[in-house]
Design a protein around this motif. Structure first.
Motif, short mmCIF file in Angstrom:
data_model
loop_
_atom_site.label_atom_id
_atom_site.label_comp_id
_atom_site.label_asym_id
_atom_site.label_seq_id
_atom_site.Cartn_x
_atom_site.Cartn_y
_atom_site.Cartn_z
N ASP A 1 86.37 -59.54 -53.65
CA ASP A 1 85.48 -60.59 -53.06
C ASP A 1 84.79 -61.02 -53.85
O ASP A 1 84.39 -62.47 -54.09
CB ASP A 1 84.48 -59.77 -51.93
CG ASP A 1 85.36 -59.41 -50.71
OD1 ASP A 1 86.39 -59.91 -50.60
OD2 ASP A 1 84.75 -58.51 -49.85
N LEU A 2 84.14 -60.62 -55.21
CA LEU A 2 83.45 -61.07 -56.06
C LEU A 2 84.24 -61.99 -56.94
O LEU A 2 83.89 -63.10 -57.27
CB LEU A 2 82.97 -59.88 -56.98
CG LEU A 2 81.67 -59.31 -56.44
CD1 LEU A 2 81.46 -57.99 -57.44
CD2 LEU A 2 80.50 -60.16 -56.42
N PHE A 3 85.71 -61.40 -57.24
CA PHE A 3 86.66 -62.48 -57.91
C PHE A 3 86.73 -63.90 -57.15
O PHE A 3 86.62 -64.86 -57.78
CB PHE A 3 87.88 -61.74 -58.26
CG PHE A 3 88.67 -62.44 -59.02
CD1 PHE A 3 88.74 -62.98 -60.33
CD2 PHE A 3 89.83 -63.18 -58.22
CE1 PHE A 3 89.64 -63.61 -61.16
CE2 PHE A 3 90.81 -63.84 -59.11
CZ PHE A 3 90.55 -64.13 -60.25
N HIS A 4 87.04 -63.53 -55.92
CA HIS A 4 87.31 -64.89 -55.17
C HIS A 4 85.92 -65.64 -55.07
O HIS A 4 86.32 -67.05 -55.25
CB HIS A 4 87.82 -64.57 -53.68
CG HIS A 4 88.99 -63.98 -53.65
ND1 HIS A 4 90.18 -64.51 -54.06
CD2 HIS A 4 89.49 -62.82 -53.29
CE1 HIS A 4 91.26 -63.81 -53.93
NE2 HIS A 4 90.84 -62.78 -53.31
N ALA A 5 84.70 -65.12 -54.72
CA ALA A 5 83.60 -65.99 -54.82
C ALA A 5 83.29 -66.67 -56.04
O ALA A 5 82.88 -67.85 -56.19
CB ALA A 5 82.47 -65.06 -54.32
N CYS A 6 83.72 -65.84 -57.40
CA CYS A 6 83.46 -66.65 -58.53
C CYS A 6 84.34 -67.76 -58.88
O CYS A 6 84.11 -68.71 -59.33
CB CYS A 6 83.55 -65.33 -59.86
SG CYS A 6 83.22 -66.13 -61.33
N HIS A 7 85.61 -67.44 -58.43
CA HIS A 7 86.69 -68.48 -58.58
C HIS A 7 86.57 -69.70 -57.84
O HIS A 7 86.65 -70.84 -58.22
CB HIS A 7 88.11 -68.06 -58.20
CG HIS A 7 89.30 -68.77 -58.41
ND1 HIS A 7 89.58 -69.01 -59.66
CD2 HIS A 7 90.01 -69.17 -57.52
CE1 HIS A 7 90.70 -69.81 -59.60
NE2 HIS A 7 91.09 -70.06 -58.19
N LEU A 8 86.24 -69.37 -56.49
CA LEU A 8 85.69 -70.62 -55.65
C LEU A 8 84.37 -71.56 -56.33
O LEU A 8 84.65 -72.59 -56.22
CB LEU A 8 85.37 -70.29 -54.34
CG LEU A 8 86.31 -69.76 -53.30
CD1 LEU A 8 85.77 -69.12 -52.01
CD2 LEU A 8 87.58 -70.73 -53.24
N SER A 9 83.45 -70.76 -56.76
CA SER A 9 82.26 -71.52 -57.37
C SER A 9 82.68 -72.48 -58.67
O SER A 9 82.19 -73.30 -58.83
CB SER A 9 81.22 -70.54 -57.52
OG SER A 9 81.55 -69.66 -58.50
#
Length: 161
Positions: free
Chosen positions: A150-158
């Motif tokens: 989840d953190l990786f996806h949130a960082c990637h999206l931002s």
């Protein structure tokens, strides 16, 4: 990932609620047998002790995995962006390392070493009590891996925005 987390949440909630209900019944029986029947039940007392350990360990795993545990947020509240995500990911990795080494590996060793010892009142191996450590450690690792994704996806999206 959301569906898997939801299934895991519901399963753990059901196990904890079920175990708590059984513990309430056992504690009620303990009180009734002691005061009304004047013959205290020793099995219910031992069962409650055993169940409390399991309930506590599973509930701790649930809370830690949902990132709702007590934490010091002095540093993380001041960070933003990639620094906050890096710190959050590092914390998850530390949780995985602790759960893997101490809870899963150490708990499995403790359970293995005590399987030959019998829990006197319940007449089951003491190792079953220590199996709560690898069980809860596995839940923590599962949740932490989901949190990392989840953190990786949130960082990637931002970054892409």
């Amino acid at each position: 990932m959301v569906h898997m987390r939801s299934l895991l949440d519901r399963f753990i909630q059901a196990v904890c609620c079920g175990l708590f209900i059984v513990m309430v019944v056992a504690a009620s029986w303990q009180v009734i047998s002691r005061y009304a029947l004047n013959s205290p039940s020793t099995i219910s007392e031992a069962f409650l002790r055993f169940s409390l350990v399991w309930l506590s360990m599973i509930a701790i795993a649930y809370v830690a995995g949902r990132r709702e545990h007590v934490s010091l947020t002095l540093l993380t509240d001041r960070l933003s962006g990639i620094w906050k995500a890096t710190l959050d990911m590092s914390i998850e990795i530390l949780f995985i390392a602790f759960a893997g080494l101490v809870m899963i590996y150490g708990g499995a060793q403790a359970a293995s070493n005590t399987m030959s010892q019998i829990y006197p009142m319940l007449e089951i191996p003491k190792g079953f009590l220590y199996l709560s450590l690898p069980a809860s450690g596995s839940i923590i690792v599962t949740y932490c891996l989901m949190n990392c994704l989840d953190l990786f996806h949130a960082c990637h999206l931002s970054r892409s925005q």
